[in-house]
Scaffold this motif. Sequence first.
Motif, PDB file in Angstrom:
ATOM      1  N   ASP A  85     -16.072  -8.974  12.243  1.00 29.34           N
ATOM      2  CA  ASP A  85     -15.137 -10.054  11.818  1.00 29.34           C
ATOM      3  C   ASP A  85     -14.082 -10.525  13.109  1.00 29.34           C
ATOM      4  OD1 ASP A  85     -12.654 -10.436  10.713  1.00 29.34           O
ATOM      5  OD2 ASP A  85     -12.175  -8.652   9.550  1.00 29.34           O
ATOM      6  N   LEU A  86     -14.545 -11.979  12.949  1.00 23.14           N
ATOM      7  CA  LEU A  86     -14.203 -12.858  14.217  1.00 23.14           C
ATOM      8  C   LEU A  86     -12.607 -12.797  13.873  1.00 23.14           C
ATOM      9  CD1 LEU A  86     -16.864 -15.425  13.896  1.00 23.14           C
ATOM     10  CD2 LEU A  86     -16.593 -13.272  15.569  1.00 23.14           C
ATOM     11  N   ALA A  87     -12.123 -13.011  12.998  1.00 27.58           N
ATOM     12  CA  ALA A  87     -10.715 -12.979  12.845  1.00 27.58           C
ATOM     13  C   ALA A  87      -9.916 -11.616  13.483  1.00 27.58           C
ATOM     14  CB  ALA A  87     -10.094 -13.186  11.373  1.00 27.58           C
ATOM     15  N   ALA A  88     -10.490 -10.558  13.022  1.00 26.73           N
ATOM     16  CA  ALA A  88     -10.272  -9.215  13.583  1.00 26.73           C
ATOM     17  C   ALA A  88     -10.149  -9.169  15.073  1.00 26.73           C
ATOM     18  CB  ALA A  88     -10.807  -8.276  13.042  1.00 26.73           C
ATOM     19  N   GLY A 105     -11.568   6.401   2.807  1.00 27.67           N
ATOM     20  CA  GLY A 105     -12.225   5.792   4.169  1.00 27.67           C
ATOM     21  C   GLY A 105     -11.131   5.509   5.103  1.00 27.67           C
ATOM     22  N   GLY A 106     -10.066   4.844   4.768  1.00 29.45           N
ATOM     23  CA  GLY A 106      -9.146   4.569   5.659  1.00 29.45           C
ATOM     24  C   GLY A 106      -8.547   5.694   6.545  1.00 29.45           C
ATOM     25  N   GLN A 107      -8.261   6.863   5.522  1.00 27.82           N
ATOM     26  CA  GLN A 107      -7.600   7.842   6.278  1.00 27.82           C
ATOM     27  C   GLN A 107      -8.463   8.559   7.259  1.00 27.82           C
ATOM     28  OE1 GLN A 107      -6.687   9.711   2.334  1.00 27.82           O
ATOM     29  NE2 GLN A 107      -4.380   9.500   2.692  1.00 27.82           N
ATOM     30  N   ARG A 108      -9.920   8.506   6.582  1.00 27.70           N
ATOM     31  CA  ARG A 108     -10.884   9.269   7.662  1.00 27.70           C
ATOM     32  C   ARG A 108     -10.938   8.420   8.876  1.00 27.70           C
ATOM     33  NH1 ARG A 108     -16.208  10.771   3.983  1.00 27.70           N
ATOM     34  NH2 ARG A 108     -15.101  11.322   1.880  1.00 27.70           N
ATOM     35  N   ASP A 110     -12.426  -1.165   3.033  1.00 22.56           N
ATOM     36  CA  ASP A 110     -11.964  -2.107   2.040  1.00 22.56           C
ATOM     37  C   ASP A 110     -11.084  -3.257   2.897  1.00 22.56           C
ATOM     38  OD1 ASP A 110     -13.194  -0.809   0.026  1.00 22.56           O
ATOM     39  OD2 ASP A 110     -11.610   0.055  -0.804  1.00 22.56           O
ATOM     40  N   VAL A 111     -11.084  -4.447   2.417  1.00 17.35           N
ATOM     41  CA  VAL A 111     -10.305  -5.529   3.049  1.00 17.35           C
ATOM     42  C   VAL A 111      -8.831  -5.236   3.017  1.00 17.35           C
ATOM     43  CG1 VAL A 111      -9.657  -7.917   2.976  1.00 17.35           C
ATOM     44  CG2 VAL A 111     -12.047  -7.207   2.211  1.00 17.35           C
ATOM     45  N   SER A 112      -8.384  -4.437   1.944  1.00 14.57           N
ATOM     46  CA  SER A 112      -6.799  -4.242   1.990  1.00 14.57           C
ATOM     47  C   SER A 112      -6.544  -3.230   2.756  1.00 14.57           C
ATOM     48  CB  SER A 112      -6.596  -3.825   0.580  1.00 14.57           C
ATOM     49  OG  SER A 112      -7.282  -2.526   0.230  1.00 14.57           O
ATOM     50  N   ILE A 113      -7.587  -2.352   3.324  1.00  8.03           N
ATOM     51  CA  ILE A 113      -7.181  -1.286   4.356  1.00  8.03           C
ATOM     52  C   ILE A 113      -7.499  -1.542   5.778  1.00  8.03           C
ATOM     53  CG2 ILE A 113      -8.018   1.052   5.165  1.00  8.03           C
ATOM     54  CD1 ILE A 113      -6.586   0.962   2.286  1.00  8.03           C
ATOM     55  N   ARG A 114      -8.269  -2.678   6.100  1.00  6.86           N
ATOM     56  CA  ARG A 114      -8.656  -3.031   7.451  1.00  6.86           C
ATOM     57  C   ARG A 114      -7.375  -3.409   8.357  1.00  6.86           C
ATOM     58  NH1 ARG A 114     -13.939  -7.063   6.592  1.00  6.86           N
ATOM     59  NH2 ARG A 114     -15.243  -5.631   5.647  1.00  6.86           N
ATOM     60  N   GLU A 148     -17.063  -1.663  15.497  1.00  8.78           N
ATOM     61  CA  GLU A 148     -17.231  -2.046  14.013  1.00  8.78           C
ATOM     62  C   GLU A 148     -16.260  -0.845  13.350  1.00  8.78           C
ATOM     63  OE1 GLU A 148     -18.230  -4.549  12.785  1.00  8.78           O
ATOM     64  OE2 GLU A 148     -19.912  -5.489  14.106  1.00  8.78           O
ATOM     65  N   PRO A 149     -14.942  -0.739  14.098  1.00 10.22           N
ATOM     66  CA  PRO A 149     -14.146   0.163  13.438  1.00 10.22           C
ATOM     67  C   PRO A 149     -13.654  -0.023  11.935  1.00 10.22           C
ATOM     68  CG  PRO A 149     -12.939  -0.846  14.948  1.00 10.22           C
ATOM     69  CD  PRO A 149     -14.380  -1.380  15.108  1.00 10.22           C
ATOM     70  N   VAL A 150     -13.650  -1.377  11.552  1.00 13.42           N
ATOM     71  CA  VAL A 150     -12.993  -1.382  10.371  1.00 13.42           C
ATOM     72  C   VAL A 150     -14.250  -2.140   9.182  1.00 13.42           C
ATOM     73  CG1 VAL A 150     -10.621  -1.784  10.918  1.00 13.42           C
ATOM     74  CG2 VAL A 150     -12.129  -3.799  10.915  1.00 13.42           C
ATOM     75  N   SER A 151     -15.285  -2.430   9.688  1.00 14.32           N
ATOM     76  CA  SER A 151     -16.450  -3.046   8.807  1.00 14.32           C
ATOM     77  C   SER A 151     -16.605  -2.426   7.593  1.00 14.32           C
ATOM     78  CB  SER A 151     -17.544  -3.562   9.685  1.00 14.32           C
ATOM     79  OG  SER A 151     -18.385  -2.430   9.983  1.00 14.32           O
ATOM     80  N   ALA A 152     -16.646  -0.991   7.557  1.00 11.68           N
ATOM     81  CA  ALA A 152     -16.974  -0.202   6.462  1.00 11.68           C
ATOM     82  C   ALA A 152     -15.726   0.170   5.433  1.00 11.68           C
ATOM     83  CB  ALA A 152     -17.631   1.058   6.877  1.00 11.68           C
TER      84      ALA A 152
END
Length: 333
Positions: free
Chosen positions: A216-219, A159-162, A188-192, A182-186
Amino acid sequence: MSPAPLLEATRLTKHFALRRGLLGRRTDIVRAVDSISFTIEAGQTLGLVGESGCGKTTTSRMILRVEPPTSGDIRFEGAPLAALDREGLRHYRRSVQAVFQDPYASLDPRMRVAAIVGEPLVIGQRPTGTELRRRVRELLDLVGLPERAGRLFPHEFSGGQRQRIAIARALALSPKLVVLDEPVSALDVSIRAQILNLLHDLQRRLGISYLFIAHDLAAVAHMSHTIAVMYLGRIVEMGAAAEVALRPKHPYTQALFSAALPLDPGGRSEEIILSGEIPSPLTPPPGCRFHTRCSHVMDRCRRDEPPLHTESGRLVACHLYPQGEGMRTTASR
């Protein structure tokens, strides 16, 4: 004279007609976005936050010209979009690109990655085969993917590579503004964090601007220079990202960020639990639209809509802060 903002939205409004009743004879109006104003400066990020249904994605669709505004004005590099001719609109579409939420749905599974990344170039610039291959290699390298990735299909990537592939495609035409919905919501947390760091590095290297929409408010706080908080189609607070995230003024903003991961290592305030549900955009409450869920509600909140005005260096629409000498924004005139 200071240069014009890269993008300026003034009183931007989008209402949808909804037919109801027997044979659809009654038409109701959904006020998805209701007279909002903001600017995005060159090389800067505007973070747009709020609960689902507040109007964030509708706003992005108007910026991308997927949805025409009901009223209001969008200016790009000082020129109103409504006045652009065909060539001007082509320039705008090349200059404003998007990265969407789901990297599994946004890439054609039947196309190889080189074709996906190069498609905007083929359509918009028609380079020679050699030029196209060189540019695709550059774009893949820019997002941290090897040259051999161009020969593979989307299903052969994580998913991160895609999402890196989707970012490379968005950068193909050297845009000035990228809408990140929402570019990172889908992911895994480790990839965000990897994708957010990539976006941050690309902005630094290329000088591009972002409209960053996320739950993701922190993001959002990490990525943005300015944060605008939306509630039921309206902007209720807007200002410098650190000020809004760490010292929110509007009760809704306070509740949002109290529920986020701690942004200040020095401490965390008690979480604020909002009561009730978000009212329907078909029938927004009179006065302040947040008054049905606000613990600070006053009689005037139920009656008078608060203007968006200057308070402590940012814009706030709340009767807790009497309007001072700061001028109202165009959204509140």
